[in-house]
Design an enzyme around this catalytic site. Structure first.
Site, PDB file in Angstrom:
ATOM      1  N   GLY A  60      75.810 -24.529  90.829  1.00  0.00           N
ATOM      2  CA  GLY A  60      75.025 -25.729  90.525  1.00  0.00           C
ATOM      3  C   GLY A  60      75.580 -26.911  91.307  1.00  0.00           C
ATOM      4  CD  GLU A  73      89.614 -27.990  76.814  1.00  0.00           C
ATOM      5  OE1 GLU A  73      88.956 -29.045  76.688  1.00  0.00           O
ATOM      6  OE2 GLU A  73      89.560 -27.273  77.823  1.00  0.00           O
ATOM      7  CB  ILE A 100      80.448 -28.717  89.771  1.00  0.00           C
ATOM      8  CG1 ILE A 100      80.103 -29.859  88.819  1.00  0.00           C
ATOM      9  CG2 ILE A 100      81.950 -28.708  90.057  1.00  0.00           C
ATOM     10  CD1 ILE A 100      80.713 -29.752  87.430  1.00  0.00           C
ATOM     11  CG  HIS A 142      88.331 -30.793  79.670  1.00  0.00           C
ATOM     12  ND1 HIS A 142      87.643 -29.999  78.804  1.00  0.00           N
ATOM     13  CD2 HIS A 142      87.412 -31.230  80.562  1.00  0.00           C
ATOM     14  CE1 HIS A 142      86.364 -29.956  79.151  1.00  0.00           C
ATOM     15  NE2 HIS A 142      86.206 -30.708  80.235  1.00  0.00           N
ATOM     16  NE  ARG A 163      82.612 -27.407  78.211  1.00  0.00           N
ATOM     17  CZ  ARG A 163      82.521 -28.464  79.039  1.00  0.00           C
ATOM     18  NH1 ARG A 163      83.297 -28.551  80.108  1.00  0.00           N
ATOM     19  NH2 ARG A 163      81.665 -29.443  78.781  1.00  0.00           N
TER      20      ARG A 163
HETATM   21  C1  DGY Z   1      81.606 -32.193  81.309  1.00  0.00           C
HETATM   22  O1  DGY Z   1      80.964 -33.152  81.716  1.00  0.00           O
HETATM   23  O2  DGY Z   1      81.078 -31.227  80.763  1.00  0.00           O
HETATM   24  C2  DGY Z   1      83.071 -32.255  81.502  1.00  0.00           C
HETATM   25  O3  DGY Z   1      83.718 -31.119  81.099  1.00  0.00           O
HETATM   26  C3  DGY Z   1      83.632 -33.497  80.836  1.00  0.00           C
HETATM   27  O4  DGY Z   1      83.604 -33.329  79.464  1.00  0.00           O
END
Ligand code: DGY
Length: 303
Positions: free
Chosen positions: A140, A247, A142, A267, A218
């Site tokens: 995607g 977390e 990222i 995170h 995640r």
């Molecule tokens: C997200 O945007 O999902 C990142 O992990 C920040 O919480």
């Protein structure tokens, strides 16, 4: 919050600890909108107990903290923040790639501990990043941003995603082949029933003994117990993790922290002033749109 106070009465959760279910339900109460972050578990029971709720506006790209089916059944809209944090998160993914492969965190600890007394030729040998094959799982925003950076490092880029499509940055590959041939594997899938445990014992056994596994998505996408075993038994070379299965995790004796050549961060993928400001701005704008009866700016996919 100041912006939202101009259009609504605002109640805030003032602790850095995420609220438990009862506190979250009490805080939302009769509110029409909630601006939430990843630690706020908006499970079905919470949503169902908040009769006036019209929108959950997340200040995050991920929406695994919300029971989306329950929200939609109850007529509650869910929005997230795509488009404003992918470059920032890709920067950190690259930081983890470099840190894990070139043993940057380990080197820093070495110098600070006063251990740098000699100049052994093989001191902290790592593995090259330039010229390596990068396998991106989840292609995607990222994933694309990571692929763009990889070309600056002269890397070959391959990816695995649901859409079996190549583009100018990367070639699609089946997951097993990607795992077996890549020097670096970087995970960018959302957490869902399909991706939980996507990288487990079997997948780790496919990877090269020198490979680096990076996760800025995640924690539960990777089986952490299997990862610790793979690192200990030197079946993979290193790991760089921005996320964990639980977390926050204040447990300093967590086996993950004792695993050799594993860089672990709390995170912070989107943790820059500008990214976080853009995230809360977009979340606030979604709430304003909802309260004013205008179309939402960024409803989650499929809604
Ligand atoms: C997200 O945007 O999902 C990142 O992990 C920040 O919480």
């Amino acid at each position: 919050v100041a912006r939202l106070r101009e259009v609504a009465d605002v109640r805030e959760w003032s602790s850095d600890l995420p609220p438990d279910r009862e506190s979250l339900t009490a805080l939302i109460g009769d509110a029409e909108a909630v601006l939430a972050i990843g630690g706020d578990a908006l499970v079905a029971a919470v949503l169902a107990a908040c009769p006036n709720l019209r929108i959950v506006a997340l200040a995050s790209a991920g929406y695994d903290s919300v029971d989306v089916d329950a929200a939609h059944t109850l007529g509650i809209a869910v929005t997230n923040t795509p488009g404003v944090l992918h470059e920032t998160t890709a920067d950190l993914a690259f930081g983890l790639i470099l840190a894990a492969r070139r043993r940057i965190a380990e080197g820093d600890r070495y110098v600070r501990s006063g251990s740098w007394e000699r100049v052994p030729y093989r001191l902290l040998f790592g593995h090259d990043v330039h010229g390596a094959q990068l396998g991106i799982i989840g292609y995607g925003q990222i994933g694309h941003a990571v692929a763009r950076r990889a070309h600056g490092f002269g890397m070959r880029v391959v990816h695995y995603s649901r859409t079996h499509q190549d583009d100018e940055l990367s070639t699609w590959m089946p997951l097993d082949e990607l795992l077996a041939t890549s020097d670096i594997v970087s995970v960018h899938v959302p957490l869902s029933d399909q991706t939980r445990g996507l990288i487990g014992e079997r997948e780790l056994r496919l990877m090269k003994p020198t490979a680096t596994l990076v996760n800025t998505a995640r924690g539960p996408v990777i089986d952490e117990t299997a990862l610790v075993r793979a690192l200990r038994e030197e079946r993979i070379g290193s790991a760089g993790l921005d996320v964990q299965s639980v977390e926050p995790n204040p447990d300093a004796s967590d086996p993950l922290l004792e695993a050799p050549n594993c860089v672990v961060l709390p995170h912070i993928g989107s943790a820059t002033e500008s990214a976080r400001a853009a995230m809360v701005d977009l979340a606030a704008a979604n709430i304003e749109a909802c309260l004013a009866g205008r179309p939402l700016l960024s409803p989650i996919p499929g809604s």
